[in-house]
Design an enzyme around this catalytic site. Structure first.
Site, PDB file in Angstrom:
ATOM      1  N   GLU A   1       0.711  -0.838   0.138  1.00  0.00           N
ATOM      2  CA  GLU A   1       0.401  -0.196   0.185  1.00  0.00           C
ATOM      3  C   GLU A   1       1.791   1.259  -0.102  1.00  0.00           C
ATOM      4  O   GLU A   1       1.743   1.188  -0.198  1.00  0.00           O
ATOM      5  CB  GLU A   1      -1.448   0.057   1.158  1.00  0.00           C
ATOM      6  CG  GLU A   1      -1.698  -1.158   1.396  1.00  0.00           C
ATOM      7  CD  GLU A   1      -2.601  -1.730   2.202  1.00  0.00           C
ATOM      8  OE1 GLU A   1      -2.376  -0.851   3.193  1.00  0.00           O
ATOM      9  OE2 GLU A   1      -3.580  -1.645   2.244  1.00  0.00           O
TER      10      GLU A   1
ATOM     11  N   GLU B   1      -2.005 -10.187  -6.157  1.00  0.00           N
ATOM     12  CA  GLU B   1      -2.207 -10.760  -6.744  1.00  0.00           C
ATOM     13  C   GLU B   1      -1.063  -9.857  -7.837  1.00  0.00           C
ATOM     14  O   GLU B   1      -0.556 -10.757  -9.134  1.00  0.00           O
ATOM     15  CB  GLU B   1      -3.663 -11.092  -7.769  1.00  0.00           C
ATOM     16  CG  GLU B   1      -4.169 -11.954  -6.364  1.00  0.00           C
ATOM     17  CD  GLU B   1      -4.920 -11.063  -5.718  1.00  0.00           C
ATOM     18  OE1 GLU B   1      -3.895  -9.877  -5.517  1.00  0.00           O
ATOM     19  OE2 GLU B   1      -6.296 -11.542  -5.235  1.00  0.00           O
TER      20      GLU B   1
ATOM     21  N   CYS C   1      -7.406  -7.179 -10.776  1.00  0.00           N
ATOM     22  CA  CYS C   1      -6.768  -8.867 -10.358  1.00  0.00           C
ATOM     23  C   CYS C   1      -6.771  -9.900 -11.735  1.00  0.00           C
ATOM     24  O   CYS C   1      -5.700 -10.329 -12.527  1.00  0.00           O
ATOM     25  CB  CYS C   1      -5.902  -8.686  -9.841  1.00  0.00           C
ATOM     26  SG  CYS C   1      -5.425  -8.131  -8.326  1.00  0.00           S
TER      27      CYS C   1
END
Ligand code: THU
Length: 158
Positions: free
Chosen positions: A63, A74, A115
């Protein structure tokens, strides 16, 4: 007009029912979740990808204070896997997560839409279905392909 139904087959399994190869991959995803950098959501995700050359590449969510600049586990794993081993094909991806207390989630968590879209392209590159294993401490979902998670997908427009 005609109607087409899309059926998504999900195998619900316990950890003990997995093959040794699947357990190894799931364990890599579970371990990767401990390296998440998630000070904002405190939700830690790990992903591990088994490649056709036998390598396992894992990643975790990273993050950033500028929230959209972060990246899911992912895609962290997938982008590195294809950067590092660009001739290998994706075979299987396993995903695991820990909640804000650090405990593994009882239920499986599924990849976000972005993702799914990214993983679908690596599945297309592989030329075969990429198995998806979604780990939860209480139950595990096994899906036969990324495509099964993203039916009616956007693909190359050329
Ligand atoms: N996240 C993942 O890494 N993978 C998923 O499949 C869902 C969400 C991350 C993004 C963000 O860092 C945190 O989990 C909370 O959404």
């Amino acid at each position: 007009m005609k109607r087409t139904d899309i059926i998504v087959p999900i195998t619900v399994a316990q950890y003990s029912e997995l093959s040794q190869t699947e357990k190894t991959l799931v364990d890599a995803a579970r371990a990767a979740s401990t390296s998440a950098y998630a000070p904002y959501s405190r939700f830690s995700v790990g992903a591990a990808i088994l490649l056709s050359d036998g390598n396992i590449v894992s990643g975790s969510n990273q993050e950033n204070a500028a929230y959209p600049s972060g990246l899911c586990a992912e895609r962290t794993a997938a982008f590195y896997a294809h950067s590092r081993y660009h001739e290998a094909k994706f075979e299987t991806i396993a995903i695991a997560a820990r909640d804000t207390s650090g405990a593994e989630t009882p239920a499986p968590i599924a990849p976000c839409g972005a993702c799914r879209q990214s993983l679908l392209e690596y599945e297309t590159l592989a030329g075969h279905p990429v198995k998806v294993i979604l780990y939860g401490a209480d139950e595990i979902f096994i899906l036969p392909s990324v495509q099964s998670l993203l039916p009616v997908a956007f693909t190359d427009f050329q």
